[in-house]
Every structure is written in C-alpha cells, then in structure tokens.
Design an enzyme around this catalytic site. Structure first.
Site, mmCIF file in Angstrom:
data_model
loop_
_atom_site.group_PDB
_atom_site.id
_atom_site.type_symbol
_atom_site.label_atom_id
_atom_site.label_comp_id
_atom_site.label_asym_id
_atom_site.label_seq_id
_atom_site.Cartn_x
_atom_site.Cartn_y
_atom_site.Cartn_z
ATOM 1 N N GLU A 1 -5.448 -8.095 -1.421
ATOM 2 C CA GLU A 1 -6.277 -7.890 -0.219
ATOM 3 C C GLU A 1 -7.701 -7.593 -0.654
ATOM 4 O O GLU A 1 -7.942 -6.618 -1.377
ATOM 5 C CB GLU A 1 -5.742 -6.738 0.645
ATOM 6 C CG GLU A 1 -4.475 -7.089 1.389
ATOM 7 C CD GLU A 1 -4.014 -6.001 2.350
ATOM 8 O OE1 GLU A 1 -4.873 -5.272 2.902
ATOM 9 O OE2 GLU A 1 -2.791 -5.889 2.542
ATOM 10 N N GLU B 1 0.814 -1.234 0.000
ATOM 11 C CA GLU B 1 0.000 0.000 0.000
ATOM 12 C C GLU B 1 0.842 1.276 0.000
ATOM 13 O O GLU B 1 0.570 2.233 0.720
ATOM 14 C CB GLU B 1 -0.986 -0.009 1.185
ATOM 15 C CG GLU B 1 -2.044 -1.081 1.013
ATOM 16 C CD GLU B 1 -3.224 -0.986 1.959
ATOM 17 O OE1 GLU B 1 -3.190 -0.155 2.880
ATOM 18 O OE2 GLU B 1 -4.183 -1.760 1.761
HETATM 19 O O1 AHR Z 1 -5.661 -6.331 6.145
HETATM 20 C C1 AHR Z 1 -5.483 -5.328 7.097
HETATM 21 C C2 AHR Z 1 -4.740 -4.119 6.573
HETATM 22 O O2 AHR Z 1 -5.487 -3.516 5.554
HETATM 23 C C3 AHR Z 1 -3.406 -4.402 5.927
HETATM 24 O O3 AHR Z 1 -2.381 -4.436 6.863
HETATM 25 C C4 AHR Z 1 -3.237 -3.245 5.009
HETATM 26 O O4 AHR Z 1 -2.444 -3.563 3.893
HETATM 27 C C5 AHR Z 1 -4.644 -2.868 4.635
HETATM 28 O O5 AHR Z 1 -4.856 -1.521 4.694
#
Ligand code: AHR
Length: 550
Positions: A332, A219
């Site tokens: 994610e 991110e």
């Molecule tokens: O999945 C939880 C968090 O969400 C992760 O650490 C991050 O990459 C995202 O913002």
C-alpha cells in the site's frame, strides 16, 4: 534518504575518456559559475548532469512494482470495476469494459484484493454461488456501507483474466479462522476431488486458478499477530503445482520495532514482508486540488520519506536475512489527502493533480533504487479511491495524471536497471520550512512522518534497458518554478534516435474532470538534442519526462 539525488555525488569520479572528460568539464564549468548548486533566478532553468552506466546493468526492475490495490472501499469495486451484468454501462460479465481496456493499456501486472482493512472482515464464502443467494453484509471498515457480495472470488478472478494480470489475495486473520483461510486456498487452487474443489466446480469453474501471492492479514502487528501468522502459514499449501508465496503484515508508517520482532519470530517462514506507507498531504491544506506551493513541497517532501523508510526497514531485514531471501512488498502506497471537507470522507474519493503524478514518479524512482529487496508495490487504489488511476461518474470515466505516469513508466517493467548518477540542485519552499505547524490540527504522527523539512532534490531519475536494447530514461523535475536542462552522458552505449513524451501542466493543481478529461495528459516532445556525445534534455518546471533512446 539516499543523498545521491541531492548532490553528494558531486565528487563522483567521471573517468578519463575524452567523452567523460567533456561532461566532467561541463559540470565543473557549471559549478564554477554557480549553475548547478548555486541559486538560480526564479524562472531560469537549473542545470543538471546525469551519467548513465549502460554497460553496468545487472538487476531487473520487477514488473510487480507497477502493481495495484483494489479494495472493497468507497466506489473502487462497486461503480468502479463492477457494475453488474444488467448495467447499461458496457461490461463483460458485470465488469466495466472501459476500466479493463484502460488497465490493459498500462500493463497492470498484479492486483491485491479484497483489502486492506476490508480483508480482515471478509468471509469469502459470502461471495460465491448464485449472486441472488449471496448475503448482504456490512462493510464496517468501509464506513458501514452495504456489501452485496456480488463481486467475489470468481468475479475478481474474471477481472484479472480480462485485464491480463495476476491476483494477490489477502486472507482474513482477524475475524476469520485458519480453517476458513485453508479452504479458500483449496477452493481456488486445488484440482483434486475434494469438497472445496467440487464446490468451485459447482459454482462454474472447473479448473483451479493459479494464485501465487497470498497476504496473511493486513496491518496487524505485535507478538499475537506473529503467532497468528505462524498458525495460518502452514495452511497456505501448494496444490496441483500452484506455487505459493506468503506475505505477513509488516511495518505501517514508522513502526520499525515491529519489523524487528516479526523477523525475529517468523523470518524463516515468509517469502515477502509487507510495508505500508502513505504520503499524507500538506499540513496547511488537505484538499486534493485547492493547495498552494507549501502543500506541494510538503507532499513531495513526504514522498521522499519513502526512501528513508525503505532504507531503515531494509537495514533491519539485512540483519536477519543477509542473503536477501525475503522480499519487501510495498503493498500500500500513495498520496492520501484525507480531505475532511470531502462530501463523504469515508469513500476516500479524491481528485488527482499534477502533484499526485509527481508523487508517483518520485516513488517509482525510489523503488527502482532498492531492487535487491523490493519485489512488489501496489498503489492504493485502482479506481475512485485514494490515489486512483481512474475516476468514474456513471457511464463516464477519466484517466488521472497518476494513470499517465503508470503509462509512461511501463517501459521499465522487467527491464534491466541501469545505474546512474544524477547531479542536480535542490528544491525547497522557504515559507513551508518556517511554517509553524499546529500540533492540534493534525495528529503528531503526521509531523513525525513528515520528518525534518530539509531541501529535497529538484530532480529524480531512472534509466533502464529493455529486451530490444532500447534505453528508457524517466526524470521528474519537482521544482514548480524552474525548468531544468539535463546534460546526459550514456556510458557504454551509442545512440541515434531519441523520442519522448512529457507530462506537465500550467498549474500545480491541474487535473482532469469529467467535463475536461484531457486537461493533463502526456504529449510527445522533441526537446532533446545531441551535443557531441551527450544528450541534452530540456524540461519545463513541474514536469515528468520519459525518453526512449535507440
Ligand atoms: O487503503 C485504505 C486503507 O489504508 C486500507 O484498508 C488499510 O490497509 C490502510 O490503512
């Protein structure tokens, strides 16, 4: 969103064979009587049509779409996967046996680790060597919890070997150096007589591991990150025949400018591009279990936004990479309720209901529509965090409705995707559409990400054929009030036998608890009948069905 689902394909040509004409006539009949897109009385089953082109399958559904993400966050690793060798909870070298067994059952293909945000604070050398000598550090992104570093590189690789999945590492580009990253690659994958390979041997692992997938940062965005990525990328080297695959941080939420800039600056130096996108829960309730129908609608509407994001992101990728050499890695995704009333919000622990199961089914059916770009997706997260497969409490564990979707849908892994046309009505919740969202109660980005509150398709579906020639169809009936009768025409294949299972529950918020761990689980169903050449599938309201056709 691809309006295919929503009924644009009404005008799809249905061909001229007697078989096809039958279904065509059936659909026209439905239309004339208002069944397909007209209003149906509450409780009455909606009619739908599904045409599966069994003779037109070309693409493979990458098994990596069924990947996971396990971060040092909340109780995902400690208490979830790792209990330590001295724990009374049955374990193999510190890793819970019940978790491993459950993950093997759903054929987890790959796990991303150690973060997330945690990755960008993680110094891998803290997690090697005798456990008693490892430093205790502070997990800053995880709310300041103590990190024992007892679960490090060797333990993670042991976990992957026990589960039978591949690892997907995420390197630290925030407070880690390129040298540290380069050493991690050497330590884990090099067979030579080098300081790093010898250190690994000293720590008990003679042979290097095979680790193909490496994310470089998490991110991160902006011009500075693109330069950082380009600086780190050359250190992801191939040692001892270990093929490597690099994934820079891509868009988070709606940031399409970032996709554009990154591809412009570094597009020639990446194998995949990460995309993160969560489905935040309803404006009215952020509780995982205490919600009403408007929250059901909000969250499922939000899930369909994934399709819009993918299309926009893929559109930009197509400009820079028309030959589609770069994969999209949705590393994610998931339903995140972020309940402010949760006892410890920083643990990101949340319950998981039939609504979350529906989120998973919708996402898979969306991912399958973008196989020419999507190579991998990793749900957040495996145990005890966000949209988890498994929840634990001491020695107890339970399987969530989301786990059951992964179990039912695993038949699509590495199968041939069969194009299909779904003609169905839409689902909405009028009260939700007129609900005036308070701009103070949540940040504006939530409203922006939720997007316009239009009607969503009542059904979504995927069909595939496995190596043994069996066809599998998965369908989600999103409508919590109406059942659906789906008349299915399978073009180019005959069938003799249909079996299937169904996941549903009496309430939208039915969930499993440690006291009642089987409140919601799939059951075998035989509500599928042959009518002429077609298959008629009856689905209750708010249900997910997966059929096997031979
Ligand atoms: O999945 C939880 C968090 O969400 C992760 O650490 C991050 O990459 C995202 O913002």
């Amino acid at each position: 969103m691809g309006m295919k689902h929503a009924g644009c394909l009404l005008s799809a040509k249905v061909g001229t064979t007697p078989h096809r004409t039958l279904l065509s006539a059936y659909l026209v009949g439905l239309l004339l009587c208002g069944g397909l897109f007209g209003a149906t009385a509450a409780g009455q089953a909606a009619e739908a049509g599904l045409i599966i082109h069994a003779d037109r399958g070309e693409q493979t559904i990458s098994r990596y779409i069924y990947g996971h993400f396990a971060e040092h966050l909340g109780r995902c690793i400690y208490d979830g996967i790792w209990v330590g060798e001295d724990s009374p909870i049955p374990n193999t070298r510190g890793i819970r046996n019940d978790i491993v067994e459950a993950l093997k059952q759903i054929k987890v293909p790959i796990v991303r680790w150690p973060g997330g945000c945690f990755a960008d604070t993680y110094h891998w050398k803290d997690g090697i060597g005798p456990r008693e000598d490892r430093p205790t550090t502070i997990n800053r992104p995880g709310g300041g919890m103590k990190e024992s570093n007892h679960f490090g590189t060797h333990e993670f690789m042991d976990f992957c070997e026990q589960v039978g999945c591949e690892p997907y590492f995420c390197g630290n580009v925030a407070d880690g150096t390129a040298e540290e990253f380069a050493e991690w690659v050497k330590y884990t994958t090099s067979d030579g007589d080098s300081p790093m390979a010898n250190l690994r041997r000293k720590n008990g692992r003679d042979k290097p591991w095979k680790i193909k997938y490496w994310a470089i940062g998490n991110e991160q965005g902006g011009r500075d990150y693109a330069l950082t990525y380009l600086r780190f990328r050359p250190y992801l080297r191939e040692y001892s025949g270990n093929k490597v695959y690099s994934v820079p941080s891509g868009p988070v939420g709606l940031d399409y400018n970032w996709t554009d800039l990154l591809l412009k600056m570094a597009g020639k130096h990446m194998d995949g591009l990460a995309l993160h996108n969560y489905a935040w829960s309803g404006e009215r309730s952020q509780s995982a279990t205490d919600f009403e129908e408007d929250d059901w609608y909000f969250l499922l509407r939000r899930s369909f936004r994934m399709d819009e994001h993918l299309e926009k992101c893929i559109g930009i990728m197509d400009e820079y990479d028309p030959e589609k050499n770069i994969d999209l890695i949705v590393d994610e995704w998931g339903a995140w309720h972020e309940d402010p009333k949760a006892p410890n919000p920083h643990l990101c622990y949340q319950q998981n209901t039939l609504r979350d199961a529906m989120v998973a089914g919708i996402h898979f059916n969306i991912f399958h529509r973008h196989l020419d770009r999507i190579h991998m997706a990793n749900i957040a997260q495996t145990v005890n965090v966000i949209q988890a497969m498994i929840l634990t409490k001491g020695e107890k564990m339970l399987l969530t409705p989301t786990y059951h979707v992964f179990d039912m849908y695993k038949v699509h892994q590495d199968a041939t995707y069969l194009p299909s046309e779904l003609q169905c009505g839409t689902y909405t919740h009028e009260a939700a559409k007129t609900y005036t969202m308070s701009e103070e109660s949540r940040d504006k980005s939530y409203l922006e990400e939720l997007g316009p509150l239009y009607d969503i398709p009542a059904l979504t579906a995927t069909a595939s054929r496995d190596d043994a020639g069996k066809i599998h169809i998965s369908i989600c009936n999103i409508d919590p009030n109406k059942g659906a009768t789906v008349r299915c025409e399978i073009r180019g294949a005959d069938f003799k036998k249909v079996t299937g299972s169904i996941l549903t529950a009496p309430k939208m918020n039915t969930h499993n608890t440690f006291e009642n761990p089987d409140a919601i689980k799939p059951v075998k169903s035989d509500d599928f009948k042959r009518h002429g050449d077609d298959l008629v599938i009856k689905m209750p309201s708010k249900s997910i069905v997966v059929l096997e056709i031979e």
